[in-house]
Design a protein around this motif. Structure first.
Motif, PDB file in Angstrom:
ATOM      1  N   ASP A  11       0.830  -1.209   0.000  1.00 53.54           N
ATOM      2  CA  ASP A  11       0.000   0.000   0.000  1.00 53.54           C
ATOM      3  C   ASP A  11       0.863   1.258   0.000  1.00 53.54           C
ATOM      4  N   ARG A  12       1.931   1.235   0.778  1.00 50.59           N
ATOM      5  CA  ARG A  12       2.820   2.399   0.830  1.00 50.59           C
ATOM      6  C   ARG A  12       3.524   2.602  -0.518  1.00 50.59           C
ATOM      7  N   ALA A  17       4.198   5.398  -5.832  1.00 45.79           N
ATOM      8  CA  ALA A  17       4.352   5.258  -7.282  1.00 45.79           C
ATOM      9  C   ALA A  17       3.046   5.085  -8.039  1.00 45.79           C
ATOM     10  N   GLY A  18       1.936   5.032  -7.324  1.00 45.31           N
ATOM     11  CA  GLY A  18       0.660   4.816  -7.979  1.00 45.31           C
ATOM     12  C   GLY A  18       0.330   3.336  -8.043  1.00 45.31           C
ATOM     13  N   ALA A  27      11.654   1.674 -10.994  1.00 50.27           N
ATOM     14  CA  ALA A  27      13.070   1.924 -10.711  1.00 50.27           C
ATOM     15  C   ALA A  27      13.223   2.759  -9.443  1.00 50.27           C
ATOM     16  N   LEU A  28      12.369   3.765  -9.281  1.00 55.72           N
ATOM     17  CA  LEU A  28      12.385   4.595  -8.073  1.00 55.72           C
ATOM     18  C   LEU A  28      12.129   3.743  -6.834  1.00 55.72           C
ATOM     19  N   LEU A  29      11.104   2.900  -6.893  1.00 58.68           N
ATOM     20  CA  LEU A  29      10.787   2.032  -5.756  1.00 58.68           C
ATOM     21  C   LEU A  29      11.954   1.100  -5.451  1.00 58.68           C
ATOM     22  N   GLY A  30      12.557   0.549  -6.487  1.00 62.64           N
ATOM     23  CA  GLY A  30      13.704  -0.333  -6.284  1.00 62.64           C
ATOM     24  C   GLY A  30      14.846   0.373  -5.574  1.00 62.64           C
TER      25      GLY A  30
END
Length: 122
Positions: A11-12, A17-18, A27-30
């Motif tokens: 959920d976070r 990132a949507g 890539a940002l989340l990674g």
């Protein structure tokens, strides 16, 4: 009904990132997750030093920073444990180091595999 840790983390990540992240968001989340996984062991070591050293002011600041990091990646239960450490230190109390570090280690054992799976694109 209690939400699973995986639900909390997912959920976070969706908040960040949507619900359907594209390659750039993935890539940002990674990067976010890998950074957390890389930095957290040293932060926990430092927390242990501060718990054993008995300096409530330094402990409060460090626990606060760790709480924010855990919250940022959706580790709500881990964040809550760190909030307890922070609040106790604010009151001048240093919690039992072994018990506190054990609680943190248990939460990490539950959350880290979820984060590793997400960082790998899962």
């Amino acid at each position: 009904m209690e939400r699973s840790r995986e639900d909390e983390v997912r959920d976070r990540m969706a908040d960040i990132a949507g619900p359907d992240p594209g390659p750039a968001e993935q890539a940002l989340l990674g990067r976010l997750i890998r950074s957390y996984l890389e930095k957290t062991p040293a932060a926990v070591d430092r927390l242990g030093e501060l718990l054993r050293g008995g300096d409530p002011a330094a402990l409060r600041e460090h626990a606060h920073a760790m709480k924010g990091s855990a919250s940022n990646i959706g580790a709500a239960t881990l964040s809550a444990v760190l909030a307890e450490v922070e609040q106790a230190a604010r009151e001048g109390v240093v919690l039992d180091p072994d018990l506190t570090l054990g609680r943190i280690a248990c939460e990490q054992a539950l959350v880290f595999p979820i984060l590793e799976k997400l960082a790998a694109g899962g």
